[in-house]
Design an enzyme around this catalytic site. Structure first.
Site, mmCIF file in Angstrom:
data_model
loop_
_atom_site.group_PDB
_atom_site.id
_atom_site.type_symbol
_atom_site.label_atom_id
_atom_site.label_comp_id
_atom_site.label_asym_id
_atom_site.label_seq_id
_atom_site.Cartn_x
_atom_site.Cartn_y
_atom_site.Cartn_z
ATOM 1 N N GLU A 117 0.820 -1.215 0.000
ATOM 2 C CA GLU A 117 0.000 0.000 0.000
ATOM 3 C C GLU A 117 0.852 1.262 0.000
ATOM 4 O O GLU A 117 0.536 2.234 -0.682
ATOM 5 C CB GLU A 117 -0.945 0.002 1.208
ATOM 6 C CG GLU A 117 -2.094 -0.983 1.110
ATOM 7 C CD GLU A 117 -3.026 -0.686 -0.054
ATOM 8 O OE1 GLU A 117 -3.125 0.482 -0.462
ATOM 9 O OE2 GLU A 117 -3.658 -1.626 -0.560
ATOM 10 N N CYS A 274 -13.463 2.135 -14.237
ATOM 11 C CA CYS A 274 -13.946 3.513 -14.053
ATOM 12 C C CYS A 274 -12.741 4.465 -14.052
ATOM 13 O O CYS A 274 -12.485 5.192 -13.103
ATOM 14 C CB CYS A 274 -14.721 3.619 -12.738
ATOM 15 S SG CYS A 274 -15.740 5.098 -12.601
ATOM 16 N N CYS A 281 -17.866 1.750 -19.247
ATOM 17 C CA CYS A 281 -19.080 1.550 -18.454
ATOM 18 C C CYS A 281 -19.752 0.217 -18.772
ATOM 19 O O CYS A 281 -20.405 -0.379 -17.904
ATOM 20 C CB CYS A 281 -20.056 2.698 -18.691
ATOM 21 S SG CYS A 281 -19.467 4.297 -18.061
ATOM 22 N N CYS A 284 -18.748 -2.437 -16.352
ATOM 23 C CA CYS A 284 -18.865 -2.128 -14.929
ATOM 24 C C CYS A 284 -20.002 -2.919 -14.292
ATOM 25 O O CYS A 284 -21.151 -2.836 -14.735
ATOM 26 C CB CYS A 284 -19.099 -0.633 -14.727
ATOM 27 S SG CYS A 284 -19.270 -0.175 -12.983
ATOM 28 N N CYS A 290 -25.512 3.131 -10.999
ATOM 29 C CA CYS A 290 -24.642 4.308 -11.106
ATOM 30 C C CYS A 290 -25.433 5.508 -11.616
ATOM 31 O O CYS A 290 -25.943 5.505 -12.732
ATOM 32 C CB CYS A 290 -23.469 4.011 -12.043
ATOM 33 S SG CYS A 290 -22.358 5.415 -12.286
#
Length: 517
Positions: A117, A274, A281, A284, A290
């Site tokens: 991370e 995205c 899209c 997705c 959305c």
């Protein structure tokens, strides 16, 4: 009059985190009625003044538009998608949660996720993978890292940028070993409070992935994804905006059996589908819910105000100017105003020593302080942030002498030569110590950091062997008084722990040798 509709619940204000370092005032419910009409009037005047028109349907909408509810079908769709793609990019740190691991095993997973991370901050996955593999080979456990030093850590980090991250990893590991029994904390609150460089996002990622805790994450990818998912057009770093988005992220993982996978799925979806530009899209799994996607459909209406009680109107969003509405989900999130990086001029001096009796060539490197920009890295002697008369050509030519007098560096030599120097009376050493005999301008190198635009004005300062002197000489003491300066052989300069900007300086001076030697 019918009964008053229930006011949509506001997300509670949150503490500042790694995504809210410059948050503004909290979303105060008590001031809503007082400011609504004033806010709308001010926004309208702004857009009338700059000549743009407003998409009125987005100007007046209820705050409930940005609240994520009934999430179970969304989670199912999201996890089904993630289970198909989770290994597509071959990230070595991405592993399924193993409930059979004991406390030590989960702590080891926390260490692995922590390293990944921190490396992934401001850095692409494809860049991080080889660095992560080398890091884990060198420091397989947090105790191995804690036993190391900043020179070794920076050597592994070289080229990854944002070097303060490496220093914080080292100090975090040392603190964990010294104060926390060699483990990262097993909860997000303590992790954020006790480990240097771990903010709310990192703590949430580590806790949810390694310990399966229901803690949300909000990085740049999730910020963009949820801004589109909820059609939130607002100042991206304001505390009001972040409160809404953190609440949305929490909705996805609340009481989930797979919070780590959900968080990773949101991050992966924002990163790969995205995307900032050219989002796909059609791929997705969340497009059915959305709100930004719904606006792009042929049946969607972009005009006509949405009926809502004045106390339920959203005060977070700004109106979308019609000249910016491109009919795509990319209108969200609102583009942040980027601050122009401040500009600074540094005098960088590539100081070279050449032995009279050999072809050896050595260069002086100085280690930067352990905190701040490029912490702990080496650089050529530098006088930073010059302006006015200090940046004049005549003053720049004097800088090498000043720097060397401060460093008090004798030339590189054999052990016998060093012993001889120590035995000489100080009054007799002036013919032995290095003298600057030439200052040659090498030109400028521009290097841009996230908040600073540096112009390195480079000077090449050969010492010792040349017979012709273009400037006056300066004598130095033979005894070095800083451990942060060292002579490095020509063949080892590029391998030293130097940043990208210093490497650019080195390459510039190398070109100068071709025309002068």
């Amino acid at each position: 009059m019918g009964p008053k509709r229930k006011r949509a619940q506001r997300p509670a204000s949150e503490l500042e985190d790694d995504y809210a370092h410059n948050s503004d005032s909290s979303y105060d419910e008590t001031s809503r009625t007082k400011v609504t009409q004033k806010t709308r009037k001010a926004r309208k005047e702004i857009h009338e003044k700059d000549g743009s028109t407003v998409v009125s349907g987005i100007l007046g909408h209820p705050v409930s538009m940005h609240v994520i509810s009934a999430v179970e079908p969304m989670r199912i769709a999201l996890l089904e998608w993630y289970d198909r793609v989770h290994d597509a990019r071959k990230m070595p740190w991405r592993k399924k949660f193993d409930p059979s691991l004991d406390a030590e095993g989960r702590a080891q997973r926390a260490y692995e996720v922590w390293i990944s991370e921190i490396m992934l901050q401001q850095t692409q996955v494809v860049t991080v993978i080889p660095y992560y593999n080398k890091w884990m080979a060198k420091f397989p456990t947090i105790r191995d890292l804690a036993a190391s030093d900043i020179e070794t850590v920076n050597s592994l980090w070289k080229g990854l940028g944002y070097y303060s991250r490496a220093a914080r990893l080292l100090s975090g590991a040392q603190k964990a070993v010294k104060e926390l029994h060699g483990r990262l904390p097993d909860n997000a609150k303590d992790m954020e409070a006790k480990i240097p460089g771990v903010g709310r996002y990192s703590a949430g990622a580590i806790s949810s992935i390694a310990y399966n805790h229901c803690v949300p994450v909000l990085d740049g990818n999730v910020h963009r994804l949820l801004s589109r998912f909820t059609a939130l057009y607002a100042q991206p770093k304001s505390k009001r905006t972040l409160d809404v988005l953190w609440a949305g992220a929490e909705s996805f993982i609340e009481q989930s059996k797979r919070p780590g996978d959900i968080n990773q799925a949101l991050i992966e979806l924002g990163s790969t589908v995205c995307a900032v530009r050219d989002p796909v899209c059609s791929d997705c799994p969340l497009r059915l819910w959305c709100k930004a996607y719904q606006r792009t459909q042929p049946t969607a209406s972009h005009t006509g105000a949405v009926e809502a009680d004045i106390e339920e109107l959203c005060l977070v969003c700004d109106p979308i100017p019609s000249d910016e509405d491109n009919g795509s989900v990319t209108i969200y999130p609102m583009k942040a105003e980027r601050k122009k990086p401040r500009e600074e001029l540094d005098s960088v001096n590539v100081i070279e020593w050449r032995n009279r009796n050999s072809r050896d060539r050595w260069f002086l490197l100085v280690r930067r302080p352990q905190g701040g920009l490029l912490a702990g890295l080496h650089e050529f002697p530098t006088l930073p942030n010059l302006s006015g008369t200090k940046a004049s050509t005549s003053n720049l030519a004097k800088i090498p002498y000043t720097l060397l007098q401060e460093l008090l560096m004798h030339p590189p030599s054999s052990n016998s030569d060093k012993e001889r120097l120590k035995k000489l009376p100080k009054s007799n050493t002036s013919n032995t110590v290095p003298k600057v005999i030439q200052v040659t301008s090498a030109g400028d190198v521009v290097h841009v950091f996230s908040h600073i635009k540096k112009t390195y004005r480079v000077q090449w300062n050969p010492k010792g062997k040349q017979k012709r002197s273009e400037v006056s000489e300066v004598e130095l003491d033979t005894i070095p008084q800083t451990l942060n300066a060292q002579w490095v052989p020509l063949t080892q300069v590029e391998d030293a722990n130097i940043g990208t900007g210093v490497l650019k300086v080195w390459k510039l001076v190398e070109k100068l040798w071709i025309t002068t030697l």
